[in-house]
Design an enzyme around this catalytic site. Structure first.
Site, mmCIF file in Angstrom:
data_model
loop_
_atom_site.group_PDB
_atom_site.id
_atom_site.type_symbol
_atom_site.label_atom_id
_atom_site.label_comp_id
_atom_site.label_asym_id
_atom_site.label_seq_id
_atom_site.Cartn_x
_atom_site.Cartn_y
_atom_site.Cartn_z
ATOM 1 N N CYS A 165 89.086 -2.279 100.931
ATOM 2 C CA CYS A 165 88.256 -2.380 99.735
ATOM 3 C C CYS A 165 87.732 -3.800 99.570
ATOM 4 C CB CYS A 165 89.062 -1.996 98.487
ATOM 5 S SG CYS A 165 89.826 -0.360 98.548
ATOM 6 N N SER A 168 77.722 -4.497 115.088
ATOM 7 C CA SER A 168 78.879 -5.354 114.868
ATOM 8 C C SER A 168 79.352 -6.052 116.129
ATOM 9 C CB SER A 168 80.031 -4.534 114.256
ATOM 10 O OG SER A 168 80.353 -3.430 115.067
#
Length: 486
Positions: free
Chosen positions: A5, A317
């Protein structure tokens, strides 16, 4: 349980700049942290009161821009607040906002709001203890459990919130980074192992200005990563240290002390924050993530070079690692895949044809760059391996002469119990197929991973931090920072 998160907090300076809209600022910061969670988000703001009428909350499911309309932000009043964006896990929470953070509870000492990143390794034990004390829990969220534990009053000094936080740290060694709001203060907290990132920033009047201590700050922020800072006019002051409790008020911030780790064990910062999770423009341990990923590519080339015509990557990425590989070997970096930015996350498909269609939808080949070439394709990691087969097939069908896979991290073999939703051991490709058979399995000419030692060296080589370095590699080695509790 909670997983990967993003957390954020903001408090204005005294006197409060009337043109600084805290809710708008937190919303912008959460957009910057959106890569850390796309399932749900929430913001809680306050003027510093402790009653229900003093705190304003808005939560929802989806992306930040979908949740917070202009009217929603206008209703979030106050000069301090906390925000949270949540990773989509296998548990999910459907249309129910019970598990959406920040959590807000009404205590005998006033309202408390908590935003949490991580996962408590001893959650079951702590849950039993809380329930025995007569406290009800409305979800299986570790974050709600943390909130209720903080609400339980130490009998000696029930108004001492730093003491409550200290008791929480003493009761659970990891994993959590927390932003806590009570009355007129924020508290920034990391577990003693520093498993999840957390940093403190200074809000400046001029956006993107070079630090000038002669200018007064207009506020302070605490964030999972530094990447939102440039978009909100903040600059990095420092990281919250492992085991540290930092109190932030309108006057500034101060450390309330650092709690040590059991038996003087080393820190255990999640090494996959560097490999994949953090945004490449963030700074961790004094170094930019992009630079570390390039270093991983250099180390990968040092360990497993192969003759080829071009180096490329699966966007996006792994791009820094591919550039590092190219730089070390002298083999030119050339793009071979065009990513469709309007396709969401990939899903596991039941048949080979559906997997190929999913890859074809997400990536288009630059055929002229591929045809007749020996290609090194660099990826940052391979988890289930469901997309690599159709990816190699796409390159082969576009005329690639050879395809060599290089992975800028070691094989993932073990689940994570500290906040990353890694699949079970049986789902991980490194446990299902022998490593020397993986190239054949994917249809490639060769496949090599970066070693654990190489990854550690790449991550630590240029770190600039006064604290002791130490990284958690449990998902790679099965060596967890502490004994797991069930």
């Amino acid at each position: 349980m909670e997983h990967y998160c993003g957390v954020f907090g903001c408090i204005t300076a005294d006197p409060w700049p009337t043109d600084l809209d805290v809710a708008q600022l937190i919303c912008r910061a959460l957009i910057g942290l959106q890569h850390r969670g796309q399932e749900s988000a929430g913001i809680v703001t306050s003027y510093g009161g402790v009653n229900a009428k003093d705190m304003f909350t808005h939560k929802g499911h989806g992306l930040v821009n979908q949740i917070f309309e202009t009217a929603d932000l206008a209703a979030l009043k106050g000069n301090l607040g906390v925000g949270h964006t949540r990773y989509s896990t296998h548990g999910g929470c459907g249309s129910n906002t019970t598990a959406v953070q920040p959590f807000v509870v009404d205590t005998v000492h006033g309202l408390l709001a908590v935003a949490h990143n991580g996962e408590l390794i001893n959650a079951k034990k702590l849950r039993r203890e809380v329930l025995k004390r007569g406290v009800g829990l409305s979800s299986f969220s570790d974050s709600e459990l943390i909130t209720q534990m903080l609400s339980l009053s130490p009998p000696e000094d029930p108004d001492d919130w730093p003491r409550r936080i200290k008791q929480l740290i003493e009761s659970s060694p990891l994993s959590y980074s927390l932003v806590i709001m009570h009355a007129k203060k924020l508290y920034a907290v990391r577990d003693p192992f520093g498993n999840r990132p957390l940093c403190i920033g200074r809000l400046n009047r001029i956006v993107n200005c070079i630090s000038d201590n002669t200018l007064p700050a207009i506020g302070w922020v605490v964030s999972s990563e530094t990447c939102p800072f440039s978009s909100i006019g903040a600059e990095l002051i420092r990281e919250v240290l492992p085991g540290e409790i930092v109190e932030i008020s309108s006057k500034g911030f101060k450390s309330l002390g650092i709690l040590g780790r059991p038996d003087d064990t080393p820190p255990a910062f999640c090494i996959f924050e560097y490999v994949y999770f953090s945004r490449p423009d963030s700074y961790l341990e004094g170094q930019m993530v992009y630079s570390v990923r390039m270093n991983c590519g250099r180390m990968l080339a040092k360990e497993s070079a192969v003759e080829a015509d071009i180096v490329s990557t699966i966007p996006e990425s792994a791009t820094p690692a591919a550039r590092g590989y190219s730089e070390f070997t002298g083999i030119p970096y050339v793009e071979v895949l065009c990513k469709n930015r309007y396709v969401g996350r990939s899903f596991i498909q039941p048949t080979t044809r559906l997997r190929e269609l999913a890859v074809a939808q997400k990536f288009g080949p630059y055929v002229d760059n591929i045809a007749g070439k020996r290609i090194i394709i660099v990826d940052d990691s391979i988890v289930r391996g469901t997309t690599m087969q159709p990816m190699v097939a796409l390159l082969r069908n576009s005329g690639a002469k050879e395809v060599h896979i290089r992975v800028a991290s070691p094989p993932i073999r073990h689940p994570c119990y500290m906040g990353i939703n890694i699949p079970t051991k049986e789902e991980l490709i490194a446990n299902r197929v022998e490593l020397d058979k993986l190239a054949e399995y994917f249809g490639a000419n060769s496949l090599k991973y970066l070693t654990v030692e190489g990854l550690k060296e790449a991550v630590s080589e240029r770190a600039r931090t006064e604290r002791e370095l130490g990284h958690c590699t449990a998902c790679l080695t099965g060596q967890y920072p502490v004994a797991l509790e069930w």
